[in-house]
Write a protein that holds these residues in place. Structure first.
Motif, short mmCIF file in Angstrom:
data_model
loop_
_atom_site.label_atom_id
_atom_site.label_comp_id
_atom_site.label_asym_id
_atom_site.label_seq_id
_atom_site.Cartn_x
_atom_site.Cartn_y
_atom_site.Cartn_z
N ALA A 175 51.68 29.97 28.27
CA ALA A 175 51.11 30.12 29.61
C ALA A 175 50.65 31.55 29.85
O ALA A 175 49.57 31.80 30.39
CB ALA A 175 52.12 29.69 30.67
N ALA A 176 51.47 32.51 29.43
CA ALA A 176 51.10 33.92 29.60
C ALA A 176 49.93 34.30 28.69
O ALA A 176 49.08 35.11 29.07
CB ALA A 176 52.30 34.81 29.30
N VAL A 177 49.88 33.72 27.49
CA VAL A 177 48.74 33.96 26.61
C VAL A 177 47.45 33.49 27.28
O VAL A 177 46.42 34.17 27.26
CB VAL A 177 48.91 33.23 25.26
N ALA A 178 47.51 32.30 27.89
CA ALA A 178 46.33 31.75 28.56
C ALA A 178 45.88 32.65 29.71
O ALA A 178 44.68 32.84 29.92
CB ALA A 178 46.62 30.34 29.07
N VAL A 179 46.84 33.21 30.46
CA VAL A 179 46.49 34.08 31.57
C VAL A 179 45.81 35.36 31.07
O VAL A 179 44.76 35.77 31.58
CB VAL A 179 47.74 34.44 32.40
N SER A 180 46.37 36.00 30.05
CA SER A 180 45.77 37.23 29.55
C SER A 180 44.43 36.95 28.88
O SER A 180 43.50 37.77 28.95
CB SER A 180 46.72 37.95 28.57
N ASP A 181 44.30 35.79 28.24
CA ASP A 181 43.03 35.38 27.64
C ASP A 181 41.97 35.27 28.72
O ASP A 181 40.86 35.81 28.61
CB ASP A 181 43.22 34.03 26.95
N ARG A 182 42.29 34.57 29.81
CA ARG A 182 41.33 34.37 30.89
C ARG A 182 40.99 35.70 31.55
O ARG A 182 39.82 35.96 31.89
CB ARG A 182 41.93 33.39 31.89
N ALA B 278 28.37 40.43 42.04
CA ALA B 278 29.53 39.95 42.79
C ALA B 278 29.49 38.45 43.00
O ALA B 278 30.53 37.78 42.98
CB ALA B 278 29.62 40.67 44.13
N ILE B 279 28.31 37.88 43.21
CA ILE B 279 28.20 36.44 43.42
C ILE B 279 28.60 35.69 42.15
O ILE B 279 29.32 34.69 42.19
CB ILE B 279 26.76 36.06 43.85
N LEU B 280 28.13 36.19 41.01
CA LEU B 280 28.47 35.56 39.74
C LEU B 280 29.98 35.68 39.47
O LEU B 280 30.60 34.73 38.96
CB LEU B 280 27.69 36.24 38.61
N ALA B 281 30.56 36.81 39.82
CA ALA B 281 32.00 36.99 39.63
C ALA B 281 32.80 36.00 40.47
O ALA B 281 33.80 35.45 40.01
CB ALA B 281 32.40 38.43 39.97
N ARG B 282 32.36 35.76 41.70
CA ARG B 282 33.06 34.78 42.55
C ARG B 282 32.91 33.37 42.00
O ARG B 282 33.86 32.58 42.03
CB ARG B 282 32.53 34.85 43.98
N LEU B 283 31.73 33.05 41.49
CA LEU B 283 31.52 31.74 40.87
C LEU B 283 32.46 31.57 39.68
O LEU B 283 33.10 30.52 39.52
CB LEU B 283 30.07 31.60 40.40
N TYR B 284 32.58 32.60 38.88
CA TYR B 284 33.45 32.54 37.70
C TYR B 284 34.91 32.37 38.11
O TYR B 284 35.66 31.64 37.45
CB TYR B 284 33.28 33.80 36.86
N ASP B 285 35.30 33.03 39.19
CA ASP B 285 36.69 32.92 39.64
C ASP B 285 37.06 31.49 40.03
O ASP B 285 38.22 31.10 39.96
CB ASP B 285 36.94 33.86 40.83
N GLN B 286 36.07 30.70 40.44
CA GLN B 286 36.34 29.31 40.81
C GLN B 286 36.73 28.46 39.60
O GLN B 286 37.28 27.37 39.76
CB GLN B 286 35.11 28.71 41.49
N LEU B 287 36.47 28.95 38.40
CA LEU B 287 36.84 28.22 37.19
C LEU B 287 38.27 28.54 36.75
O LEU B 287 38.77 27.93 35.79
CB LEU B 287 35.90 28.59 36.03
N ARG B 288 38.93 29.45 37.44
CA ARG B 288 40.21 29.98 36.95
C ARG B 288 41.22 28.89 36.60
O ARG B 288 41.76 28.87 35.49
CB ARG B 288 40.81 30.92 38.00
N ASP B 289 41.50 28.00 37.56
CA ASP B 289 42.55 27.00 37.34
C ASP B 289 42.21 26.09 36.17
O ASP B 289 43.08 25.76 35.35
CB ASP B 289 42.77 26.17 38.60
N ARG B 290 40.96 25.66 36.09
CA ARG B 290 40.56 24.79 34.99
C ARG B 290 40.69 25.50 33.65
O ARG B 290 41.13 24.93 32.66
CB ARG B 290 39.13 24.29 35.20
N GLN B 291 40.30 26.79 33.62
CA GLN B 291 40.41 27.55 32.37
C GLN B 291 41.85 27.68 31.92
O GLN B 291 42.16 27.52 30.73
CB GLN B 291 39.80 28.95 32.55
N LEU B 292 42.74 27.98 32.86
CA LEU B 292 44.15 28.17 32.49
C LEU B 292 44.74 26.86 31.96
O LEU B 292 45.46 26.86 30.95
CB LEU B 292 44.95 28.67 33.69
N ARG B 293 44.45 25.76 32.64
CA ARG B 293 45.02 24.47 32.21
C ARG B 293 44.48 24.08 30.83
O ARG B 293 45.22 23.64 29.97
CB ARG B 293 44.68 23.41 33.25
#
Length: 242
Positions: free
Chosen positions: A152-159, A172-187
């Motif tokens: 789990a920690a590997v996935a967090v540091s990877d992301r 900044a708009i692109l960065a916010r869009l990317y942040d919306q993928l966070r949960d899916r990326q970690l899982r």
């Protein structure tokens, strides 16, 4: 990596049912505790993202209330929020089924990541010293977590490694869009590492390649490694190996 999933029938399709208290999602911060519904929400969400509650797990209000130490009313509120986020499916009087990651979701996330991250890799060149230093720290952190087997920690540091590059693209708009993928990326990241533990070392090696390209000012090289690094996940969704 999970394969495409057929629509889930009523909980008979669940592979296992939670029968007792599940692991907590971390200790509450000192001082006043957050509201009960927020505690349940955080507990279940973190457990789903870290695959302690895997796809196909049936969660019941009673078990969750006992695990978090609350009544059933805030559990219902939290489960409604989790269903809205697409992590669970509620079945009245039965419980909540943790939804598996589908092949379509994987493909959609990979496509979005490629669009954002290849662009960001090019825009991050010439890379400022602060970005290079932070990426070095995250790479070292990822190696430490890999050595201890904390997926789990590997996935967090990877992301975080990828998100840092996106933030330095200056959009900044692109960065916010990317942040919306966070949960899916970690899982997805945790699922991949469980299914293909050899990818941990490969991911670290490819992160090193990305860092080297950014350090040397090679925008096209950095984008090419990002493309190769991110694209392979979609191959797994189709049942292919690279």
């Amino acid at each position: 990596m999970p394969s495409p999933s057929a629509p889930v029938a009523v909980p008979e399709a669940a592979r296992r049912t939670v029968t007792g208290p599940a692991p907590t999602a971390g200790q509450p911060a000192p001082g006043k505790q957050p509201p009960a519904a927020e505690r349940v929400f955080a507990h279940v969400k973190q457990a789903v993202l870290e695959r302690r509650y895997e796809g196909g797990t049936l969660l019941t209000e009673g078990d969750l209330a006992e695990a978090v130490g609350v009544s059933r009313t805030p559990v219902r509120e939290a489960l409604l929020r989790l269903e809205a986020e697409g992590l669970i499916k509620l079945y009245p009087k039965k419980g909540a089924l943790v939804l598996p990651v589908s092949a379509q979701e994987i493909a959609d996330v990979v496509e979005t990541r490629l669009l954002v991250e290849e662009y960001a890799a090019r825009k991050a060149v010439p890379a400022p010293g602060a970005l290079i230093e932070r990426l070095e720290e995250l790479l070292a952190e990822q190696r430490r977590h890999a050595d201890t087997g904390d997926l789990a920690a590997v996935a967090v540091s990877d992301r975080c490694f990828h998100a840092e590059i996106v933030r330095h693209a200056g959009n900044a708009i692109l960065a916010r869009l990317y942040d919306q993928l966070r949960d899916r990326q970690l899982r997805m990241g945790v699922a991949v590492m469980h299914a293909h533990p050899d990818r941990i070392a490969k991911n670290i090696a490819e992160h090193t390649e990305i860092l080297d390209a950014l350090r040397s000012g090679d925008a096209d090289g950095a984008a090419a490694v990002v493309h190769r690094h991110v694209s392979w996940v979609k191959n797994l969704a189709r049942g292919e190996e690279r």
